[in-house]
Motif scaffolding. Structure first.
Motif, PDB file in Angstrom:
ATOM      1  N   VAL A 184       0.762 -27.993  32.810  1.00  0.00           N
ATOM      2  CA  VAL A 184       0.530 -26.820  32.257  1.00  0.00           C
ATOM      3  C   VAL A 184      -1.024 -26.511  32.011  1.00  0.00           C
ATOM      4  O   VAL A 184      -1.263 -27.928  32.083  1.00  0.00           O
ATOM      5  N   LYS A 185      -1.021 -25.536  32.150  1.00  0.00           N
ATOM      6  CA  LYS A 185      -2.768 -25.797  31.681  1.00  0.00           C
ATOM      7  C   LYS A 185      -2.824 -24.409  29.990  1.00  0.00           C
ATOM      8  O   LYS A 185      -1.217 -23.069  30.315  1.00  0.00           O
ATOM      9  N   VAL A 186      -3.400 -24.545  29.038  1.00  0.00           N
ATOM     10  CA  VAL A 186      -3.246 -24.449  27.283  1.00  0.00           C
ATOM     11  C   VAL A 186      -4.149 -23.767  27.289  1.00  0.00           C
ATOM     12  O   VAL A 186      -5.616 -24.136  26.768  1.00  0.00           O
ATOM     13  N   VAL A 187      -4.890 -22.347  26.821  1.00  0.00           N
ATOM     14  CA  VAL A 187      -6.127 -21.993  26.220  1.00  0.00           C
ATOM     15  C   VAL A 187      -5.489 -21.120  24.543  1.00  0.00           C
ATOM     16  O   VAL A 187      -4.202 -20.574  24.897  1.00  0.00           O
ATOM     17  N   SER A 188      -5.528 -21.990  23.795  1.00  0.00           N
ATOM     18  CA  SER A 188      -5.559 -22.017  22.619  1.00  0.00           C
ATOM     19  C   SER A 188      -6.615 -21.345  22.012  1.00  0.00           C
ATOM     20  O   SER A 188      -7.241 -21.093  22.134  1.00  0.00           O
ATOM     21  N   LEU A 189      -5.918 -20.253  21.075  1.00  0.00           N
ATOM     22  CA  LEU A 189      -6.904 -19.487  20.213  1.00  0.00           C
ATOM     23  C   LEU A 189      -6.824 -19.873  18.619  1.00  0.00           C
ATOM     24  O   LEU A 189      -7.769 -19.583  17.678  1.00  0.00           O
ATOM     25  N   SER A 190      -5.924 -21.097  18.484  1.00  0.00           N
ATOM     26  CA  SER A 190      -5.984 -21.544  17.572  1.00  0.00           C
ATOM     27  C   SER A 190      -6.407 -22.722  16.925  1.00  0.00           C
ATOM     28  O   SER A 190      -5.840 -23.383  18.004  1.00  0.00           O
ATOM     29  N   PRO A 191      -7.436 -23.622  16.553  1.00  0.00           N
ATOM     30  CA  PRO A 191      -7.335 -24.653  16.445  1.00  0.00           C
ATOM     31  C   PRO A 191      -5.817 -25.894  16.814  1.00  0.00           C
ATOM     32  O   PRO A 191      -4.765 -25.429  16.149  1.00  0.00           O
ATOM     33  N   GLY A 192      -6.551 -27.209  17.107  1.00  0.00           N
ATOM     34  CA  GLY A 192      -5.650 -27.846  16.479  1.00  0.00           C
ATOM     35  C   GLY A 192      -4.684 -28.249  18.305  1.00  0.00           C
ATOM     36  O   GLY A 192      -4.953 -28.549  19.042  1.00  0.00           O
ATOM     37  N   GLY A 193      -3.910 -28.651  17.993  1.00  0.00           N
ATOM     38  CA  GLY A 193      -2.515 -28.858  19.371  1.00  0.00           C
ATOM     39  C   GLY A 193      -2.351 -29.690  19.802  1.00  0.00           C
ATOM     40  O   GLY A 193      -3.419 -30.589  19.441  1.00  0.00           O
ATOM     41  N   GLN A 194      -1.690 -30.297  20.461  1.00  0.00           N
ATOM     42  CA  GLN A 194      -1.319 -31.867  21.377  1.00  0.00           C
ATOM     43  C   GLN A 194      -1.575 -32.072  22.466  1.00  0.00           C
ATOM     44  O   GLN A 194      -0.673 -31.035  23.371  1.00  0.00           O
TER      45      GLN A 194
ATOM     46  N   MET B 238       3.339  -8.788  41.118  1.00  0.00           N
ATOM     47  CA  MET B 238       1.750  -8.340  40.438  1.00  0.00           C
ATOM     48  C   MET B 238       1.403  -7.976  39.029  1.00  0.00           C
ATOM     49  O   MET B 238      -0.069  -8.947  38.944  1.00  0.00           O
ATOM     50  N   LEU B 239       2.354  -8.353  37.881  1.00  0.00           N
ATOM     51  CA  LEU B 239       1.677  -8.067  36.775  1.00  0.00           C
ATOM     52  C   LEU B 239       1.543 -10.058  36.659  1.00  0.00           C
ATOM     53  O   LEU B 239       0.588 -10.137  35.673  1.00  0.00           O
ATOM     54  N   SER B 240       2.241 -10.663  37.428  1.00  0.00           N
ATOM     55  CA  SER B 240       1.760 -12.120  36.846  1.00  0.00           C
ATOM     56  C   SER B 240       0.970 -12.840  37.397  1.00  0.00           C
ATOM     57  O   SER B 240       0.065 -13.343  37.376  1.00  0.00           O
ATOM     58  N   GLU B 241       0.588 -11.698  39.019  1.00  0.00           N
ATOM     59  CA  GLU B 241      -0.346 -12.925  39.539  1.00  0.00           C
ATOM     60  C   GLU B 241      -1.415 -11.852  39.086  1.00  0.00           C
ATOM     61  O   GLU B 241      -2.632 -12.339  38.890  1.00  0.00           O
ATOM     62  N   THR B 242      -1.850 -10.534  38.326  1.00  0.00           N
ATOM     63  CA  THR B 242      -2.645 -10.327  37.697  1.00  0.00           C
ATOM     64  C   THR B 242      -3.385 -11.387  36.125  1.00  0.00           C
ATOM     65  O   THR B 242      -4.466 -11.763  36.287  1.00  0.00           O
ATOM     66  N   GLN B 243      -2.330 -11.723  36.081  1.00  0.00           N
ATOM     67  CA  GLN B 243      -2.424 -12.349  34.440  1.00  0.00           C
ATOM     68  C   GLN B 243      -2.968 -13.781  34.592  1.00  0.00           C
ATOM     69  O   GLN B 243      -3.233 -14.172  33.796  1.00  0.00           O
ATOM     70  N   GLY B 244      -2.158 -14.184  36.119  1.00  0.00           N
ATOM     71  CA  GLY B 244      -2.914 -15.203  36.501  1.00  0.00           C
ATOM     72  C   GLY B 244      -4.362 -15.499  37.147  1.00  0.00           C
ATOM     73  O   GLY B 244      -5.373 -16.556  36.556  1.00  0.00           O
ATOM     74  N   ILE B 245      -5.030 -14.512  37.363  1.00  0.00           N
ATOM     75  CA  ILE B 245      -6.164 -14.212  37.518  1.00  0.00           C
ATOM     76  C   ILE B 245      -6.950 -14.722  36.963  1.00  0.00           C
ATOM     77  O   ILE B 245      -7.835 -14.830  36.233  1.00  0.00           O
ATOM     78  N   ILE B 246      -6.374 -13.434  35.689  1.00  0.00           N
ATOM     79  CA  ILE B 246      -7.536 -13.314  34.212  1.00  0.00           C
ATOM     80  C   ILE B 246      -7.289 -15.136  33.751  1.00  0.00           C
ATOM     81  O   ILE B 246      -8.434 -15.642  33.492  1.00  0.00           O
ATOM     82  N   PHE B 247      -6.172 -15.615  33.464  1.00  0.00           N
ATOM     83  CA  PHE B 247      -5.938 -16.660  33.236  1.00  0.00           C
ATOM     84  C   PHE B 247      -7.040 -17.690  33.971  1.00  0.00           C
ATOM     85  O   PHE B 247      -7.388 -18.310  33.107  1.00  0.00           O
ATOM     86  N   LYS B 248      -6.846 -17.812  35.089  1.00  0.00           N
ATOM     87  CA  LYS B 248      -7.662 -18.637  35.742  1.00  0.00           C
ATOM     88  C   LYS B 248      -9.588 -18.451  35.492  1.00  0.00           C
ATOM     89  O   LYS B 248     -10.171 -19.336  35.971  1.00  0.00           O
ATOM     90  N   GLN B 249      -9.885 -17.026  35.783  1.00  0.00           N
ATOM     91  CA  GLN B 249     -11.248 -16.899  35.208  1.00  0.00           C
ATOM     92  C   GLN B 249     -11.093 -17.447  33.885  1.00  0.00           C
ATOM     93  O   GLN B 249     -12.886 -17.409  34.425  1.00  0.00           O
ATOM     94  N   LEU B 250     -11.145 -17.204  32.823  1.00  0.00           N
ATOM     95  CA  LEU B 250     -11.411 -17.642  31.721  1.00  0.00           C
ATOM     96  C   LEU B 250     -10.885 -19.205  31.367  1.00  0.00           C
ATOM     97  O   LEU B 250     -12.089 -19.971  30.544  1.00  0.00           O
ATOM     98  N   TRP B 251     -10.685 -19.725  31.741  1.00  0.00           N
ATOM     99  CA  TRP B 251     -10.121 -21.320  32.038  1.00  0.00           C
ATOM    100  C   TRP B 251     -11.735 -21.546  32.895  1.00  0.00           C
ATOM    101  O   TRP B 251     -11.769 -22.822  32.079  1.00  0.00           O
ATOM    102  N   HIS B 252     -12.278 -20.644  33.851  1.00  0.00           N
ATOM    103  CA  HIS B 252     -12.964 -21.755  34.405  1.00  0.00           C
ATOM    104  C   HIS B 252     -14.992 -21.605  33.732  1.00  0.00           C
ATOM    105  O   HIS B 252     -15.178 -22.380  32.962  1.00  0.00           O
ATOM    106  N   LEU B 253     -14.272 -19.853  32.754  1.00  0.00           N
ATOM    107  CA  LEU B 253     -16.096 -19.700  32.001  1.00  0.00           C
ATOM    108  C   LEU B 253     -15.363 -20.867  30.598  1.00  0.00           C
ATOM    109  O   LEU B 253     -17.052 -21.128  29.705  1.00  0.00           O
TER     110      LEU B 253
END
Length: 85
Positions: free
Chosen positions: A8-18, A68-83
């Motif tokens: 799993v890959k996670v992008v978090s808006l809050s500090p913390g997490g393990q 289509m929705l899951s693919e679109t969200q996946g594309i957005i996530f991957k771009q954000l991950w790389h940024l």
């Protein structure tokens, strides 16, 4: 997830997490601490799950099964991950 060796890959808006194993985590730095409750978005198979809390703190979730929705969200996530590198 760990027993089934699901990564799993996670992008978090809050500090913390393990890190629990088979996961990677990146954070979005916010200019000021936000007191707004965040919504978790999970993208898997042909589904997106949105998990949050209502005004009373009760969990609320919606699962949308749409390729289509899951693919679109996946594309957005991957771009954000790389940024966030």
């Amino acid at each position: 997830r760990i027993k089934k060796e699901i990564e799993v890959k996670v992008v978090s808006l809050s500090p913390g997490g393990q890190i629990y194993g088979l996961d990677e985590r990146k954070w979005i730095k916010q200019q000021e601490a936000s007191k707004i409750e965040k919504t978790f978005i999970l993208i898997y198979a042909d589904r997106c799950a949105f998990i949050s809390r209502d005004d009373l703190g009760n969990p609320v979730s919606v699962i949308i099964e749409n390729k289509m929705l899951s693919e679109t969200q996946g594309i957005i996530f991957k771009q954000l991950w790389h940024l966030l590198n």
